[in-house]
Design an enzyme around this catalytic site. Structure first.
Site, short mmCIF file in Angstrom:
data_model
loop_
_atom_site.label_atom_id
_atom_site.label_comp_id
_atom_site.label_asym_id
_atom_site.label_seq_id
_atom_site.Cartn_x
_atom_site.Cartn_y
_atom_site.Cartn_z
N SER A 1 7.86 3.78 0.53
CA SER A 1 6.82 3.14 -0.27
C SER A 1 6.82 3.67 -1.69
O SER A 1 6.73 2.91 -2.66
CB SER A 1 5.45 3.38 0.39
N SER B 1 0.85 -1.19 0.00
CA SER B 1 0.00 0.00 0.00
C SER B 1 0.89 1.23 0.00
O SER B 1 1.90 1.28 0.69
CB SER B 1 -0.91 0.02 1.23
N GLU B 2 0.50 2.25 -0.78
CA GLU B 2 1.36 3.41 -0.97
C GLU B 2 1.60 4.22 0.31
O GLU B 2 2.53 5.03 0.37
CB GLU B 2 0.80 4.32 -2.06
N ASN B 3 0.76 4.02 1.34
CA ASN B 3 0.99 4.73 2.59
C ASN B 3 2.02 4.01 3.47
O ASN B 3 2.29 4.46 4.58
CB ASN B 3 -0.31 4.96 3.36
N HIS C 1 6.37 6.55 4.26
CA HIS C 1 5.70 6.85 2.99
C HIS C 1 6.71 7.02 1.86
O HIS C 1 6.48 6.55 0.72
CB HIS C 1 4.89 8.14 3.19
#
Length: 213
Positions: A89, A47-49, A86
């Site tokens: 990511s 997940s991008e977070n 973040h």
């Protein structure tokens, strides 16, 4: 005309995700794919977070709201999963470390162009998020969407009329009526729901679709 439900589209996407793949599921409809991944395959959801190793959605009442995906939905973390900054990511996404991303879309062109962040309508709130980074950075970009708008217009188009997210980045489109491969040679129909023919899809989309040989 019969249509696949959103859950059925998600299950169809999940079938095509191979063993060992690192996968990002975009906000909205694509998050459903996590609930249908084959249990006999090791697939790593990012997940991008800042999560890697996400599992399916938690049962109602068992949510941990400190553990969420990019769409602020509660998620689970599988054994061995991790969460991190973040920026790290996005380095994964931009550095070509994601095998497949699954995104929603307003439009996809037959050549694989993607428009999924803005309709161009005055006052509409833009929501690009990490879609541009994912669409270009992932090794493959899949799109899942309903084929037609509520007004009956095809979202699979010859040329996108909405602001673009990425050029020639989508390889496969999963819809409620059919699955398409898209790319430099145009759109090819991979499969259709029962009772629907190639002529029907050509009529609904207004496109000169080819069929898989």
């Amino acid at each position: 005309m019969n249509h696949l439900s959103r859950d059925q589209i998600a299950a169809r996407v999940a079938r095509d995700i191979p063993e060992g793949a690192y996968v990002n599921l975009g906000i909205g409809l694509p998050t459903k794919v996590a609930n249908y991944l084959p249990q006999d395959r090791d697939i790593f959801l990012q997940s991008e977070n800042g999560l890697l190793g996400m599992g399916p959605a938690p049962a109602t009442g068992e949510e941990d709201w400190e553990l969420i995906n990019a769409g602020k939905q509660a998620v689970t973390l599988l054994t061995g999963g991790a969460y991190f900054h973040h920026a790290d990511s996005f380095a994964m996404m931009r550095g070509g470390h994601i095998d497949i991303c699954v995104l929603g879309a307003f439009q996809v062109s037959v050549y694989g162009d993607l428009a999924n962040w803005h309709t161009g309508e005055p006052g509409a709130i833009p929501a690009v998020g990490g879609a541009m980074d994912l669409a270009i950075g992932a090794k493959q970009t899949f799109v899942m969407m309903e084929l037609l708008t509520k007004q009956g217009e095809s979202k699979l188009v010859e040329r996108c009329t909405y602001p673009l997210t990425g050029l020639a980045c989508v390889s496969r489109v999963y819809t409620d009526l059919a699955v398409f491969d898209v790319g430099p040679g145009g759109a090819c129909v991979i499969e259709m729901i029962d009772g629907l023919g190639l002529a029907d899809l050509r009529r609904l989309t207004g496109l000169s679709l080819a069929a898989q040989s």
